[in-house]
Design a protein around this motif. Structure first.
Motif, PDB file in Angstrom:
ATOM      1  N   MET A   1       0.843  -1.190   0.000  1.00  0.00           N
ATOM      2  CA  MET A   1       0.000   0.000   0.000  1.00  0.00           C
ATOM      3  C   MET A   1       0.882   1.245   0.000  1.00  0.00           C
ATOM      4  SD  MET A   1      -2.821   1.262   2.833  1.00  0.00           S
ATOM      5  CE  MET A   1      -3.789  -0.211   2.642  1.00  0.00           C
ATOM      6  N   GLU A   2       0.598   2.133  -0.994  1.00  0.00           N
ATOM      7  CA  GLU A   2       1.392   3.341  -1.087  1.00  0.00           C
ATOM      8  C   GLU A   2       1.003   4.321   0.005  1.00  0.00           C
ATOM      9  OE1 GLU A   2       0.835   4.941  -4.915  1.00  0.00           O
ATOM     10  OE2 GLU A   2       1.699   3.225  -5.975  1.00  0.00           O
ATOM     11  N   ASN A   3       2.017   5.073   0.451  1.00  0.00           N
ATOM     12  CA  ASN A   3       1.755   6.088   1.457  1.00  0.00           C
ATOM     13  C   ASN A   3       1.091   7.296   0.805  1.00  0.00           C
ATOM     14  OD1 ASN A   3       2.903   4.570   3.533  1.00  0.00           O
ATOM     15  ND2 ASN A   3       4.960   5.328   3.044  1.00  0.00           N
ATOM     16  N   VAL A   4       0.081   7.811   1.477  1.00  0.00           N
ATOM     17  CA  VAL A   4      -0.646   8.972   0.980  1.00  0.00           C
ATOM     18  C   VAL A   4      -0.168  10.190   1.728  1.00  0.00           C
ATOM     19  CG1 VAL A   4      -2.914  10.021   0.709  1.00  0.00           C
ATOM     20  CG2 VAL A   4      -2.631   7.551   0.424  1.00  0.00           C
ATOM     21  N   PRO A   5       0.151  11.287   0.996  1.00  0.00           N
ATOM     22  CA  PRO A   5       0.543  12.518   1.692  1.00  0.00           C
ATOM     23  C   PRO A   5      -0.563  12.968   2.641  1.00  0.00           C
ATOM     24  CG  PRO A   5       1.013  12.683  -0.654  1.00  0.00           C
ATOM     25  CD  PRO A   5       0.224  11.422  -0.457  1.00  0.00           C
ATOM     26  N   GLY A   6      -0.150  13.292   3.865  1.00  0.00           N
ATOM     27  CA  GLY A   6      -1.165  13.648   4.864  1.00  0.00           C
ATOM     28  C   GLY A   6      -2.024  12.443   5.174  1.00  0.00           C
ATOM     29  N   GLY A   7      -1.379  11.274   5.382  1.00  0.00           N
ATOM     30  CA  GLY A   7      -2.079  10.006   5.514  1.00  0.00           C
ATOM     31  C   GLY A   7      -2.932   9.887   6.758  1.00  0.00           C
ATOM     32  N   THR A   8      -3.942  10.670   6.865  1.00  0.00           N
ATOM     33  CA  THR A   8      -4.893  10.574   7.955  1.00  0.00           C
ATOM     34  C   THR A   8      -6.204  11.193   7.494  1.00  0.00           C
ATOM     35  OG1 THR A   8      -5.319  11.106  10.282  1.00  0.00           O
ATOM     36  CG2 THR A   8      -4.258  12.806   8.947  1.00  0.00           C
ATOM     37  N   GLY A   9      -7.268  10.928   8.216  1.00  0.00           N
ATOM     38  CA  GLY A   9      -8.552  11.525   7.862  1.00  0.00           C
ATOM     39  C   GLY A   9      -9.070  11.051   6.518  1.00  0.00           C
ATOM     40  N   PHE A  10      -9.591  11.979   5.723  1.00  0.00           N
ATOM     41  CA  PHE A  10     -10.175  11.634   4.440  1.00  0.00           C
ATOM     42  C   PHE A  10      -9.177  11.020   3.460  1.00  0.00           C
ATOM     43  CE2 PHE A  10     -13.350  14.940   5.736  1.00  0.00           C
ATOM     44  CZ  PHE A  10     -14.449  14.081   5.788  1.00  0.00           C
ATOM     45  N   PRO A  11      -7.931  11.515   3.362  1.00  0.00           N
ATOM     46  CA  PRO A  11      -6.983  10.869   2.434  1.00  0.00           C
ATOM     47  C   PRO A  11      -6.745   9.395   2.760  1.00  0.00           C
ATOM     48  CG  PRO A  11      -6.179  13.039   3.073  1.00  0.00           C
ATOM     49  CD  PRO A  11      -7.353  12.748   3.952  1.00  0.00           C
ATOM     50  N   LEU A  12      -6.564   9.084   4.034  1.00  0.00           N
ATOM     51  CA  LEU A  12      -6.322   7.700   4.427  1.00  0.00           C
ATOM     52  C   LEU A  12      -7.567   6.844   4.194  1.00  0.00           C
ATOM     53  CD1 LEU A  12      -4.496   5.570   5.688  1.00  0.00           C
ATOM     54  CD2 LEU A  12      -5.288   6.318   7.945  1.00  0.00           C
ATOM     55  N   LEU A  13      -8.744   7.382   4.528  1.00  0.00           N
ATOM     56  CA  LEU A  13      -9.987   6.634   4.334  1.00  0.00           C
ATOM     57  C   LEU A  13     -10.228   6.358   2.857  1.00  0.00           C
ATOM     58  CD1 LEU A  13     -12.546   5.408   5.515  1.00  0.00           C
ATOM     59  CD2 LEU A  13     -13.608   7.681   5.391  1.00  0.00           C
ATOM     60  N   ALA A  14      -9.966   7.356   2.002  1.00  0.00           N
ATOM     61  CA  ALA A  14     -10.144   7.159   0.565  1.00  0.00           C
ATOM     62  C   ALA A  14      -9.204   6.088   0.039  1.00  0.00           C
ATOM     63  CB  ALA A  14      -9.911   8.478  -0.168  1.00  0.00           C
ATOM     64  N   GLN A  15      -7.967   6.050   0.551  1.00  0.00           N
ATOM     65  CA  GLN A  15      -7.002   5.038   0.123  1.00  0.00           C
ATOM     66  C   GLN A  15      -7.474   3.638   0.517  1.00  0.00           C
ATOM     67  OE1 GLN A  15      -3.343   4.823   2.252  1.00  0.00           O
ATOM     68  NE2 GLN A  15      -2.150   4.257   0.446  1.00  0.00           N
ATOM     69  N   ARG A  16      -8.005   3.496   1.720  1.00  0.00           N
ATOM     70  CA  ARG A  16      -8.454   2.181   2.178  1.00  0.00           C
ATOM     71  C   ARG A  16      -9.692   1.717   1.415  1.00  0.00           C
ATOM     72  NH1 ARG A  16      -7.684   2.482   8.826  1.00  0.00           N
ATOM     73  NH2 ARG A  16      -5.383   2.575   8.775  1.00  0.00           N
ATOM     74  N   ILE A  17     -10.528   2.657   0.993  1.00  0.00           N
ATOM     75  CA  ILE A  17     -11.713   2.284   0.218  1.00  0.00           C
ATOM     76  C   ILE A  17     -11.325   1.760  -1.156  1.00  0.00           C
ATOM     77  CG2 ILE A  17     -13.741   3.238  -0.963  1.00  0.00           C
ATOM     78  CD1 ILE A  17     -14.204   5.007   1.445  1.00  0.00           C
ATOM     79  N   THR A  18     -10.309   2.372  -1.776  1.00  0.00           N
ATOM     80  CA  THR A  18      -9.924   2.006  -3.137  1.00  0.00           C
ATOM     81  C   THR A  18      -8.868   0.917  -3.199  1.00  0.00           C
ATOM     82  OG1 THR A  18      -8.279   3.788  -3.141  1.00  0.00           O
ATOM     83  CG2 THR A  18     -10.469   4.304  -4.008  1.00  0.00           C
ATOM     84  N   VAL A  19      -8.398   0.401  -2.063  1.00  0.00           N
ATOM     85  CA  VAL A  19      -7.341  -0.593  -2.088  1.00  0.00           C
ATOM     86  C   VAL A  19      -7.852  -1.927  -2.622  1.00  0.00           C
ATOM     87  CG1 VAL A  19      -7.701  -1.485   0.256  1.00  0.00           C
ATOM     88  CG2 VAL A  19      -5.404  -1.525  -0.768  1.00  0.00           C
ATOM     89  N   ASN A  20      -9.172  -2.195  -2.489  1.00  0.00           N
ATOM     90  CA  ASN A  20      -9.748  -3.442  -2.998  1.00  0.00           C
ATOM     91  C   ASN A  20     -10.005  -3.295  -4.488  1.00  0.00           C
ATOM     92  OD1 ASN A  20     -11.455  -5.632  -3.683  1.00  0.00           O
ATOM     93  ND2 ASN A  20     -12.071  -5.816  -1.538  1.00  0.00           N
ATOM     94  N   PRO A  21      -9.425  -4.176  -5.336  1.00  0.00           N
ATOM     95  CA  PRO A  21      -9.617  -4.034  -6.787  1.00  0.00           C
ATOM     96  C   PRO A  21     -11.059  -4.213  -7.234  1.00  0.00           C
ATOM     97  CG  PRO A  21      -8.541  -6.113  -6.267  1.00  0.00           C
ATOM     98  CD  PRO A  21      -8.575  -5.326  -4.988  1.00  0.00           C
ATOM     99  N   ASP A  22     -11.872  -4.914  -6.439  1.00  0.00           N
ATOM    100  CA  ASP A  22     -13.280  -5.115  -6.797  1.00  0.00           C
ATOM    101  C   ASP A  22     -14.175  -3.977  -6.310  1.00  0.00           C
ATOM    102  OD1 ASP A  22     -12.683  -7.538  -7.986  1.00  0.00           O
ATOM    103  OD2 ASP A  22     -12.908  -8.638  -6.101  1.00  0.00           O
ATOM    104  N   TYR A  23     -13.592  -2.994  -5.641  1.00  0.00           N
ATOM    105  CA  TYR A  23     -14.339  -1.835  -5.134  1.00  0.00           C
ATOM    106  C   TYR A  23     -15.536  -2.253  -4.273  1.00  0.00           C
ATOM    107  CZ  TYR A  23     -11.568   0.687  -8.569  1.00  0.00           C
ATOM    108  OH  TYR A  23     -10.527   1.201  -9.293  1.00  0.00           O
ATOM    109  N   GLU A  24     -15.328  -3.285  -3.461  1.00  0.00           N
ATOM    110  CA  GLU A  24     -16.404  -3.745  -2.589  1.00  0.00           C
ATOM    111  C   GLU A  24     -16.719  -2.752  -1.480  1.00  0.00           C
ATOM    112  OE1 GLU A  24     -15.195  -7.515  -1.161  1.00  0.00           O
ATOM    113  OE2 GLU A  24     -15.493  -8.556  -3.079  1.00  0.00           O
TER     114      GLU A  24
END
Length: 209
Positions: A1-24
């Protein structure tokens, strides 16, 4: 998993949502109540704009200025006169442009809501169809008496006809044809196992010489 600049709050949540390739994890609120309220507000605004535009048209038609009266019949005159901020056509053109924007927004919002309603209706129709078919087969399989089976067929046939009439736009002839086919399937299902059951219970005498 790539590090997101400002990896907290909405940026981190958005990264965790999109990490699944099936977008479940792409599950979001539809805000149905707010959508309905937004439609009501747009509808009320359009009603008010319609009233104002009608009043402006009546005032222009009853006016003594020939150019103003011509502007309600010819778009070229209306467009040309609206460029003059001192003329009444200027305000009417602003109302026309706002009506166009609000109508576009209203129809887009309405279309989204209609798609959601269509999806819900399709899901309900599919579930009801499965219940009426599989439920009837299971219950008829459990019943042994002919009268009980006939009563169950009549009940499910009425339910099927009602569901087709309510959940679809079928015409009367189409409802009748679909109901007849459904009833025929149930009758065939009831008659076939009974004959097979009798064949299974028959006794054969074998004589040995």
């Amino acid at each position: 998993m790539e590090n997101v600049p400002g990896g907290t709050g909405f940026p981190l949540l958005a990264q965790r949502i999109t990490v699944n390739p099936d977008y479940e994890a792409f599950i979001f609120r539809k805000f149905d109540r707010l959508s309905a309220r937004n439609l009501l507000h747009l509808e009320s605004r359009l009603v008010y704009l319609e009233y104002k535009l009608d009043q402006a048209d009546k005032q222009a038609a009853l006016g003594s200025d020939n150019e103003t009266r011509r502007s309600i019949r010819a778009w070229e005159a209306f467009e040309q006169n609206s460029k003059d901020e001192t003329r009444p056509e200027h305000d009417r053109m602003k109302m026309v442009e706002e009506v166009s924007e609000r109508l576009k927004e209203y129809h887009e919002t309405e279309h989204i809501n209609e798609n959601h309603v269509t999806w819900v209706t399709t899901t309900i129709s599919t579930v009801v169809a499965a219940i009426l078919l599989l439920g009837a087969i299971v219950l008829l399989r459990l019943l042994d008496q002919d009268n009980a089976q006939l009563g169950m067929i009549a009940l499910f046939t009425v339910l099927f006809a009602g569901s087709v009439a309510v959940l679809t736009n079928a015409r009367r002839t189409e409802i009748f044809a679909a109901t007849a086919a459904y009833a025929a399937v149930l009758v065939v299902f009831v008659s076939s196992p009974s004959s097979n059951h009798e064949m299974g219970n028959c006794t054969c005498e074998v004589s040995i010489h």
